[in-house]
Design an enzyme around this catalytic site. Structure first.
Site, mmCIF file in Angstrom:
data_model
loop_
_atom_site.group_PDB
_atom_site.id
_atom_site.type_symbol
_atom_site.label_atom_id
_atom_site.label_comp_id
_atom_site.label_asym_id
_atom_site.label_seq_id
_atom_site.Cartn_x
_atom_site.Cartn_y
_atom_site.Cartn_z
ATOM 1 N N ASN A 183 -18.150 38.697 -32.266
ATOM 2 C CA ASN A 183 -16.819 38.097 -32.173
ATOM 3 C C ASN A 183 -16.836 36.672 -32.737
ATOM 4 O O ASN A 183 -17.524 35.805 -32.204
ATOM 5 C CB ASN A 183 -16.390 38.083 -30.701
ATOM 6 C CG ASN A 183 -15.072 37.400 -30.458
ATOM 7 O OD1 ASN A 183 -14.351 37.046 -31.373
ATOM 8 N ND2 ASN A 183 -14.758 37.203 -29.185
ATOM 9 N N GLU B 198 -12.056 31.292 -14.703
ATOM 10 C CA GLU B 198 -10.859 32.129 -14.755
ATOM 11 C C GLU B 198 -10.580 32.852 -13.443
ATOM 12 O O GLU B 198 -9.576 33.547 -13.322
ATOM 13 C CB GLU B 198 -11.008 33.159 -15.876
ATOM 14 C CG GLU B 198 -11.042 32.531 -17.257
ATOM 15 C CD GLU B 198 -11.159 33.558 -18.364
ATOM 16 O OE1 GLU B 198 -11.338 34.770 -18.071
ATOM 17 O OE2 GLU B 198 -11.059 33.168 -19.532
ATOM 18 N N TYR C 122 -17.830 47.637 -20.841
ATOM 19 C CA TYR C 122 -17.968 48.034 -22.245
ATOM 20 C C TYR C 122 -17.524 49.488 -22.403
ATOM 21 O O TYR C 122 -16.886 49.839 -23.392
ATOM 22 C CB TYR C 122 -19.419 47.868 -22.706
ATOM 23 C CG TYR C 122 -19.904 46.438 -22.653
ATOM 24 C CD1 TYR C 122 -19.620 45.552 -23.683
ATOM 25 C CD2 TYR C 122 -20.662 45.971 -21.582
ATOM 26 C CE1 TYR C 122 -20.067 44.235 -23.652
ATOM 27 C CE2 TYR C 122 -21.110 44.669 -21.538
ATOM 28 C CZ TYR C 122 -20.815 43.802 -22.573
ATOM 29 O OH TYR C 122 -21.251 42.503 -22.531
ATOM 30 N N CYS D 12 -14.240 37.863 -25.200
ATOM 31 C CA CYS D 12 -15.340 38.822 -25.048
ATOM 32 C C CYS D 12 -16.137 38.580 -23.767
ATOM 33 O O CYS D 12 -16.826 39.487 -23.292
ATOM 34 C CB CYS D 12 -16.252 38.795 -26.271
ATOM 35 S SG CYS D 12 -16.870 37.159 -26.702
ATOM 36 N N HIS D 13 -16.034 37.388 -23.196
ATOM 37 C CA HIS D 13 -16.751 37.102 -21.948
ATOM 38 C C HIS D 13 -16.229 37.948 -20.785
ATOM 39 O O HIS D 13 -16.882 38.066 -19.763
ATOM 40 C CB HIS D 13 -16.685 35.607 -21.605
ATOM 41 C CG HIS D 13 -15.296 35.089 -21.417
ATOM 42 N ND1 HIS D 13 -14.485 34.718 -22.475
ATOM 43 C CD2 HIS D 13 -14.567 34.884 -20.297
ATOM 44 C CE1 HIS D 13 -13.322 34.305 -22.008
ATOM 45 N NE2 HIS D 13 -13.341 34.388 -20.677
#
Length: 178
Positions: free
Chosen positions: A135, A170, A112, A143-144
Site C-alpha cells: 500500500n 482509533e 485478511y 491497511c493497519h
C-alpha cells in the site's frame, strides 16, 4: 520535473509535525499518490517522499492535509480515508484491496480473510496481505485495520508497535498501560 512514474506534473511533498511524529504525503493534481507513516523527524518523512519523486513546493491543499494529519495524530475523529487518492500504477487486485480498505470503519478491524471474501477471492488472504503490504498510501488507505483471523496483529510496514498504536488511537484496541 515529472512525477514518480516519470510522466505528468511533479508530485508536491507536504509534511507536518504531529503528536505522533512527522508525516506527509506526495500530491498529484488528482490527490494523494504516496503517504508516509509517522517518522521521528520531518527530514525522514521528506526523504521517504523524495524517494517517490516528490519535492517540497506550494500546494493549496497543504493546510487541509496538515490539519487532518495533526488532528488524526491527536486522536480527533477525523476521516483520512475520504480524502481523494491518485493510485500509482498497480495490478487490478492491488487496486481492489487498496480501495476496499476504506470500507473498514475507524475504530474497527477486519481480517485478511474477510477482505479476500469481500473481493470475491476466498482463500486469498495471503495475497490480500501482500497487497496491503505494498500500500503506497498508508493511513489514508487504512491497511493497519487488517488483522489476522484470530484478531492478532501481523505484518505492517511501520512495524507492529506502530500498527498497535494506530489501532489504539482509533479506538479499535484498548490502550496499553506503560
Amino acid at each position: 520535473m515529472a512525477g514518480s512514474n516519470g510522466e505528468g506534473p511533479p508530485l508536491v511533498a507536504v509534511v507536518t509535525s504531529t503528536a505522533m511524529g512527522a508525516a506527509g504525503v506526495a500530491l498529484s493534481p488528482a490527490g494523494i499518490r504516496h503517504a508516509t507513516l509517522f517518522h521521528r523527524t520531518v527530514e525522514a518523512a521528506l526523504a521517504e517522499l523524495s524517494a517517490c519523486g516528490a519535492r517540497p513546493g506550494d500546494d493549496s491543499r497543504a493546510p487541509e492535509i496538515e490539519k487532518l494529519l495533526q488532528d488524526y495524530a491527536a486522536g480527533e475523529p477525523v476521516s483520512l480515508d475520504e480524502y481523494p487518492v491518485d493510485l500509482p500504477p498497480c495490478t487490478g487486485f492491488q487496486r481492489g484491496v487498496w480501495l476496499a480498505l476504506r470500507e473498514i470503519p475507524r475504530g474497527e478491524t477486519r481480517s485478511y480473510g474477510w477482505m479476500a471474501r469481500r473481493l470475491g477471492h476466498p482463500g486469498s488472504a495471503r495475497a490480500v496481505g501482500a497487497a496491503a503490504g505494498a500500500n503506497p498510501i498508508p493511513l489514508w488507505l487504512p491497511c493497519h485495520r487488517l488483522v489476522a483471523a484470530d484478531g492478532s496483529l501481523h505484518g505492517f510496514g511501520g512495524g507492529l508497535a506502530m500498527k498497535q498504536a494506530l489501532l489504539e488511537l482509533e479506538g479499535a484496541r484498548p490502550r496499553h498501560l506503560v
